[in-house]
Design an enzyme around this catalytic site. Structure first.
Site, mmCIF file in Angstrom:
data_model
loop_
_atom_site.group_PDB
_atom_site.id
_atom_site.type_symbol
_atom_site.label_atom_id
_atom_site.label_comp_id
_atom_site.label_asym_id
_atom_site.label_seq_id
_atom_site.Cartn_x
_atom_site.Cartn_y
_atom_site.Cartn_z
ATOM 1 N N ASN A 9 -38.167 -36.010 -13.724
ATOM 2 C CA ASN A 9 -37.163 -36.225 -14.553
ATOM 3 C C ASN A 9 -37.242 -35.594 -15.951
ATOM 4 O O ASN A 9 -37.897 -35.823 -16.790
ATOM 5 C CB ASN A 9 -37.469 -38.073 -14.234
ATOM 6 C CG ASN A 9 -36.355 -38.327 -15.484
ATOM 7 O OD1 ASN A 9 -35.473 -37.945 -15.641
ATOM 8 N ND2 ASN A 9 -36.440 -40.267 -15.394
ATOM 9 N N GLU A 167 -42.022 -47.533 -10.237
ATOM 10 C CA GLU A 167 -42.328 -46.820 -11.484
ATOM 11 C C GLU A 167 -42.575 -47.763 -11.567
ATOM 12 O O GLU A 167 -42.436 -48.790 -13.338
ATOM 13 C CB GLU A 167 -41.204 -45.906 -12.194
ATOM 14 C CG GLU A 167 -40.711 -44.868 -12.050
ATOM 15 C CD GLU A 167 -40.054 -43.791 -12.487
ATOM 16 O OE1 GLU A 167 -40.534 -42.701 -12.493
ATOM 17 O OE2 GLU A 167 -39.515 -44.777 -13.442
ATOM 18 N N GLY A 173 -45.020 -43.081 -19.532
ATOM 19 C CA GLY A 173 -45.148 -42.250 -21.020
ATOM 20 C C GLY A 173 -46.806 -42.670 -21.427
ATOM 21 O O GLY A 173 -46.246 -42.304 -22.447
ATOM 22 N N SER A 213 -47.044 -41.559 -15.783
ATOM 23 C CA SER A 213 -47.572 -40.970 -16.124
ATOM 24 C C SER A 213 -48.540 -40.038 -14.891
ATOM 25 O O SER A 213 -50.029 -39.502 -14.768
ATOM 26 C CB SER A 213 -49.273 -41.846 -16.955
ATOM 27 O OG SER A 213 -48.729 -42.310 -17.748
HETATM 28 P P1 13P Z 1 -44.305 -40.096 -16.986
HETATM 29 O O1 13P Z 1 -44.064 -39.707 -16.177
HETATM 30 O O2 13P Z 1 -43.452 -39.466 -18.698
HETATM 31 O O3 13P Z 1 -44.761 -41.336 -17.693
HETATM 32 O O4 13P Z 1 -42.715 -40.702 -16.693
HETATM 33 C C1 13P Z 1 -42.561 -40.773 -15.742
HETATM 34 C C2 13P Z 1 -41.265 -41.560 -15.375
HETATM 35 O O5 13P Z 1 -39.985 -42.704 -15.925
HETATM 36 C C3 13P Z 1 -39.939 -40.643 -14.670
HETATM 37 O O6 13P Z 1 -38.797 -41.549 -14.615
#
Ligand code: 13P
Length: 250
Positions: A9, A167, A173, A213
């Site tokens: 993504n 998620e 993030g 993450s």
């Molecule tokens: P990160 O991998 O940057 O934590 O984001 C996860 C995410 O929101 C994927 O849709």
């Protein structure tokens, strides 16, 4: 056998040129993917990325959102027909950033899910709890409620086409990944919720991805959990080396 999927993504990152460079770099590093790979690019990249991916086995195109109506006076929005016309196969729905920053409700997501499925595309339906909810111990109930509200109006023949992405918001993030055991616990709970309504065979055929993450160092252990069928990857999908390692983590 359910599908192993790694979806990147990109969120709102990469200029047009930088996005194409990323796409070529990843393809250079992954000759034959061991999983279905989905590039969920910003809308402006979709056409060009499709041109690059369309002759490569195992690679698919995804959008990050779509509108629930077919067409009309919805300035700034993108319809499912438009997405289809540039080769999109998957559409992320209900990402926590859309729920939080754009006020997307369960009822709206149910409509969007219908639109994606009725046009023959695959929704990647996101769910996940905030840190407060996890600390209060109600994370399973919260995620179950999101799935029931967004998906449980579907008949079995539609439900079996859905991909789910768990998620946890506190892991997105932040560099703080859910432990493999935490991911497995939630994925098993989701599968058992689905089994309760649609039966074990259907539940066992659905791919449930983990997001939050995921990186080159933790993907293998996360993906080795029995109910984790792959990942929805944000930041690490923007780095060709990392994403290639994640794709090869099965
Ligand atoms: P990160 O991998 O940057 O934590 O984001 C996860 C995410 O929101 C994927 O849709």
């Amino acid at each position: 056998m359910r599908k192993k999927i790694v979806a990147g993504n990109w969120k709102m990152n990469k200029s047009y040129n930088d996005g194409l460079v990323l796409c070529y770099d990843i393809l250079d590093k992954v000759a034959e993917p061991k999983a279905t790979v989905v590039f969920c690019t910003p809308f402006i990249h979709l056409y060009a990325v499709n041109e690059v991916l369309k002759n490569r086995e195992g690679f698919f195109l995804g959008a990050q959102n779509c509108h629930q109506e077919d067409k009309g006076a919805y300035t700034g929005e993108t319809s499912i027909e438009m997405l289809q016309s540039v080769g999109v196969d998957y559409v992320i729905l209900g990402h926590s950033e859309r729920r939080e920053y754009f006020g997307e409700s369960d009822a709206l997501l149910a409509q969007k899910t219908n639109k994606v499925l009725s046009n023959g595309l695959t929704p990647i339906f996101c769910c996940g709890e905030s840190l407060d909810i996890r600390d209060a111990g109600s994370h399973v109930a919260h995620v179950n409620a999101q799935i029931e509200a967004g998906l449980f109006h579907l008949g079995a023949e539609e439900m079996e086409k859905v991909v789910i992405a768990y998620e946890p918001i506190w892991a997105i993030g932040t560099g703080r990944t859910a432990s493999p055991a935490q991911a497995q616990e939630m994925h098993a709970a989701i599968r058992s919720l689905i089994a309760g309504k649609y039966g074990a065979d259907l539940a066992n055929s659905i791919s449930i991805l983990y997001g939050g993450s995921v990186n080159a160092a933790n993907a293998k252990e996360l993906f080795s959990q029995p109910d984790v069928d792959g990942g929805l990857v944000g930041g690490a999908s923007l780095k060709a080396d990392e994403f290639a390692t994640i794709i090869n983590s099965f």
